[in-house]
Enzyme design. Structure first.
Site, mmCIF file in Angstrom:
data_model
loop_
_atom_site.group_PDB
_atom_site.id
_atom_site.type_symbol
_atom_site.label_atom_id
_atom_site.label_comp_id
_atom_site.label_asym_id
_atom_site.label_seq_id
_atom_site.Cartn_x
_atom_site.Cartn_y
_atom_site.Cartn_z
ATOM 1 C CB CYS A 90 -21.172 -47.249 -11.959
ATOM 2 S SG CYS A 90 -22.411 -46.017 -11.988
ATOM 3 C CE LYS A 107 -17.264 -43.733 -15.483
ATOM 4 N NZ LYS A 107 -18.246 -43.676 -16.506
ATOM 5 C CE LYS A 159 -7.881 -8.133 2.186
ATOM 6 N NZ LYS A 159 -7.258 -7.591 1.140
ATOM 7 C CB THR A 207 -7.122 -16.657 4.376
ATOM 8 O OG1 THR A 207 -6.026 -16.051 5.195
ATOM 9 C CG2 THR A 207 -7.578 -15.304 3.855
ATOM 10 C CG ASP A 215 -2.150 -0.899 1.226
ATOM 11 O OD1 ASP A 215 -2.164 -1.798 0.270
ATOM 12 O OD2 ASP A 215 -2.928 -1.018 2.195
HETATM 13 C C1 LIG Z 1 0.568 -10.745 -3.399
HETATM 14 C C2 LIG Z 1 -0.434 -9.955 -3.065
HETATM 15 N N1 LIG Z 1 -1.553 -10.174 -3.507
HETATM 16 C C3 LIG Z 1 -2.868 -9.544 -3.164
HETATM 17 C C4 LIG Z 1 -2.641 -8.908 -2.009
HETATM 18 C C5 LIG Z 1 -3.859 -8.163 -1.267
HETATM 19 O O1 LIG Z 1 -3.535 -6.871 -1.496
HETATM 20 P P1 LIG Z 1 -4.682 -5.681 -1.159
HETATM 21 O O2 LIG Z 1 -5.848 -5.907 -2.177
HETATM 22 O O3 LIG Z 1 -4.258 -4.211 -1.198
HETATM 23 O O4 LIG Z 1 -5.194 -6.113 0.451
HETATM 24 P P2 LIG Z 1 -4.406 -5.789 1.448
HETATM 25 O O5 LIG Z 1 -3.324 -6.658 1.568
HETATM 26 O O6 LIG Z 1 -4.000 -4.255 1.786
HETATM 27 O O7 LIG Z 1 -5.158 -6.477 2.612
HETATM 28 C C6 LIG Z 1 -1.595 -8.786 -1.249
HETATM 29 N N2 LIG Z 1 -1.154 -7.876 -0.254
HETATM 30 N N3 LIG Z 1 -0.287 -9.178 -1.854
HETATM 31 C C1 LIG Z 2 -3.599 -10.418 2.126
HETATM 32 C C2 LIG Z 2 -4.505 -11.203 1.346
HETATM 33 N N1 LIG Z 2 -4.927 -10.940 0.308
HETATM 34 C C3 LIG Z 2 -5.902 -11.794 -0.252
HETATM 35 S S1 LIG Z 2 -6.012 -13.260 0.865
HETATM 36 C C4 LIG Z 2 -4.957 -12.396 1.740
HETATM 37 C C5 LIG Z 2 -4.483 -13.204 3.106
HETATM 38 C C6 LIG Z 2 -3.666 -14.608 2.876
HETATM 39 O O1 LIG Z 2 -3.295 -15.101 3.805
HETATM 40 P P1 LIG Z 2 -2.876 -16.567 4.170
HETATM 41 O O2 LIG Z 2 -1.709 -17.009 3.196
HETATM 42 O O3 LIG Z 2 -2.354 -16.645 5.681
HETATM 43 O O4 LIG Z 2 -4.186 -17.358 4.015
#
Ligand SMILES: Cc1ncc(COP(=O)(O)OP(=O)(O)O)c(N)n1
Ligand SMILES: Cc1ncsc1CCOP(=O)(O)O
Length: 524
Positions: free
Chosen positions: A438, A360, A140, A137, A73
């Site tokens: 089957c 299949k 987030k 996940t 960001d």
């Molecule tokens: C490699 C990667 N891909 C996706 C994200 C998600 O980023 P974003 O949509 O900005 O969400 P936040 O990370 O800000 O919660 C990421 N961080 N990295």
């Molecule tokens: C930052 C982010 N953006 C989409 S999923 C995610 C979190 C992924 O975290 P994890 O690898 O622990 O599932």
């Protein structure tokens, strides 16, 4: 100069997710030692001053291992510490502004949750896209945005194959599902492959981040290796194929694999008896509670949607996942998939959760899975003569699902996406008894189990299951159809019911001479 990035194992940090007592920088350093190839510093609530400090100390450690650092960001923080670049989401600074502020020498990654966002990022000059969330996940809140591997694959397929943009996937990726992700997302038709996987908790929340990173790195390398050698060791001519089919069929009694079947209530008995006749052992276990304990002991799992219920669907989801995890061949029979929307949704849900080794089905089922309407379905049956171009149909589904596809009918078509054969064996009496399709699934599962158990292929790490399942699928189809031809000629066969018993008898008596004499295999 813009930093060259290897995206293979992409760590996104989260200081709040460290295990108790684990220091952030110590964890980071261990993960770099384990094989992390790029790091993104992601701080959601940190003030600017502290953010810059953490970013600088993160960069110092990354520099020690020659691993590029990106900042989530915050373009100002990336500029302040002069790191490799940034990652921006859809609600952060727009790509065009980020580029203006950072210049052409910095790397900019953009999040893409759908095709439109991905194409905008590609056309706007992003260096890579982060595609997700692939799975759910805890890291987030992504509940509205889970796309599964098919969603991620459709984004890859929509990108311009000539574009230099790189791709990673994110969301719920762990070493236990990594092969499923790689298998499910790679889009062979467009020649576009994932450049890496981004993870947070798999590494950050681990007490042993070095090992967690090293597991991911190892799996990615061996997957790429197994891709290179996929096609193929065995000779590819009709005689060699039939010889290999016989080797597999002949080895069933000696290997005596346990074949787990989530069968349907109409044909389960015939499926179990056919398993025994072929020389294997059936176990018909279709409740959730059985799956974890049973899976390590089975040779293969057959999932048949014939009389699928909500409860059975849960067992199918769990059993399939364990099969991928334990590298067991997983055979999917999407019975009557096109007949109702419940079945279509169920089939899709299953394929979002695990990766089959073999699919299949009859022409209507394969057509419904492929999104084609050329062949209609009537209940569980396919209507009409089939596809005008069956080879293209099986080949493209095999490429899309990255598995073997068997389409049964008067002629059967079997494809691994590169190789496709036609088998013209069988007998019209098979169409007069219920469940012959089957039972074919049973034979394929049995042969896949043997192929897995007897393969000399040592490169197993990067594969969802060992063995040449293209040959195994051919062996399964030949075994059943040649047994049917022999049974149909017996004096004691006077109609469908006597044929059914004779057919199962003949499965137990297959021999090399008959298989070689009667098999009718054509390379297409
Ligand atoms: C490699 C990667 N891909 C996706 C994200 C998600 O980023 P974003 O949509 O900005 O969400 P936040 O990370 O800000 O919660 C990421 N961080 N990295
Ligand atoms: C930052 C982010 N953006 C989409 S999923 C995610 C979190 C992924 O975290 P994890 O690898 O622990 O599932």
């Amino acid at each position: 100069m813009k930093t060259e990035i290897d995206y293979s194992v992409y760590l996104v940090t989260a200081r709040g997710l460290l295990p108790e007592g684990k220091d952030y920088l110590e964890s980071l350093e261990e993960s770099l030692q384990g094989g992390v190839t790029v790091v993104q510093l992601r701080e959601k609530t940190t003030d600017t001053g502290e953010f810059i400090q953490v970013a600088q100390s993160t960069k110092d450690i990354c520099d020690k291992y020659n691993v590029p650092l990106l900042i989530n960001d915050r373009i100002d923080v990336a500029l302040a510490i002069d790191c490799a670049g940034v990652h921006v989401g859809q609600s952060d600074a727009p790509l065009s502004i980020a580029r203006k502020l950072l210049g052409d020498e910095k790397v900019i990654g953009v999040s893409a949750g759908n095709i439109e966002q991905a194409i905008n990022a590609q056309n706007g000059g992003a260096d890579y896209i982060g595609i997700g969330a692939v799975y759910g996940t805890q890291t987030k809140d992504v509940t509205n945005k889970i796309m599964g591997t098919p969603g991620a694959r459709s984004i890859l397929a929509a990108l311009d194959p000539q574009s230099p943009i790189k791709t990673v996937v994110i969301g719920g990726i762990k070493s236990e599902n990594l092969l499923r992700v790689l298998n499910g997302v790679h889009e062979k038709d467009t020649k576009r492959y994932l450049d890496g996987v981004a993870v947070v908790s798999e590494i950050v929340s681990s007490k042993n981040p070095r090992e967690a990173a090293s597991n991911l790195s190892h799996l990615i390398k061996s997957f790429r290796e197994s891709e290179k050698i996929k096609y193929h060791s065995a000779s590819y001519d009709v005689d060699s194929i039939v010889q290999e089919a016989w080797r597999i069929i002949n080895a069933i009694p000696e290997q005596h694999p346990l074949i787990q079947q989530m069968a349907n209530i109409v044909t389960a008995n015939d499926q179990a008896n056919a398993t025994l006749a072929l020389g294997a052992s059936p176990v018909m276990a279709a409740v959730v509670g059985d799956q974890k304990d049973l899976n390590p002991h089975i040779g293969a799992l057959l999932i048949n949607m014939g009389t699928v219920s909500e409860e059975q669907k849960q067992a199918m989801l769990v059993g399939g996942r364990y099969s991928n995890l334990n590298k067991k061949p997983l055979i999917f029979d999407p019975v009557a998939l096109g007949a109702t929307s419940f079945r279509k949704q169920t089939g899709q849900e299953l394929l979002n959760h695990w990766a089959p080794t073999v699919i299949k089905g009859n022409a209507a089922e394969i057509g419904a899975l492929s999104g084609l309407t050329e062949v209609a379905t009537k209940g569980v049956d396919s209507v009409g003569p089939g596809f005008k171009n069956p080879v293209t149909v099986v080949k493209s589904l095999a490429n899309r699902e990255r598995c073997i596809v068997v389409m049964t009918g008067k002629d059967d078509y079997i494809s691994d996406g590169e190789r496709t054969v036609k088998i013209s064996n069988g007998h019209s009496l098979l169409g007069q008894i219920t469940g012959s399709g089957c039972v074919t699934g049973t034979a394929i599962a049995t042969c896949c189990a043997v192929s897995s158990m007897t393969t000399e292929d040592m490169n197993e790490d990067g594969k969802l299951s060992r063995g040449d399942h293209f040959m195994a699928a051919i062996a399964g189809v030949l075994a059943l159809e040649i047994a049917a031809e022999i049974a149909s000629k017996r004096d004691d066969v006077r109609g469908p019911n006597t044929f059914r018993s004779a057919w199962i008898d003949e499965m137990s008596k297959l021999n090399e001479i008959n298989l070689k004499k009667l098999s009718c295999v054509t390379l297409t």
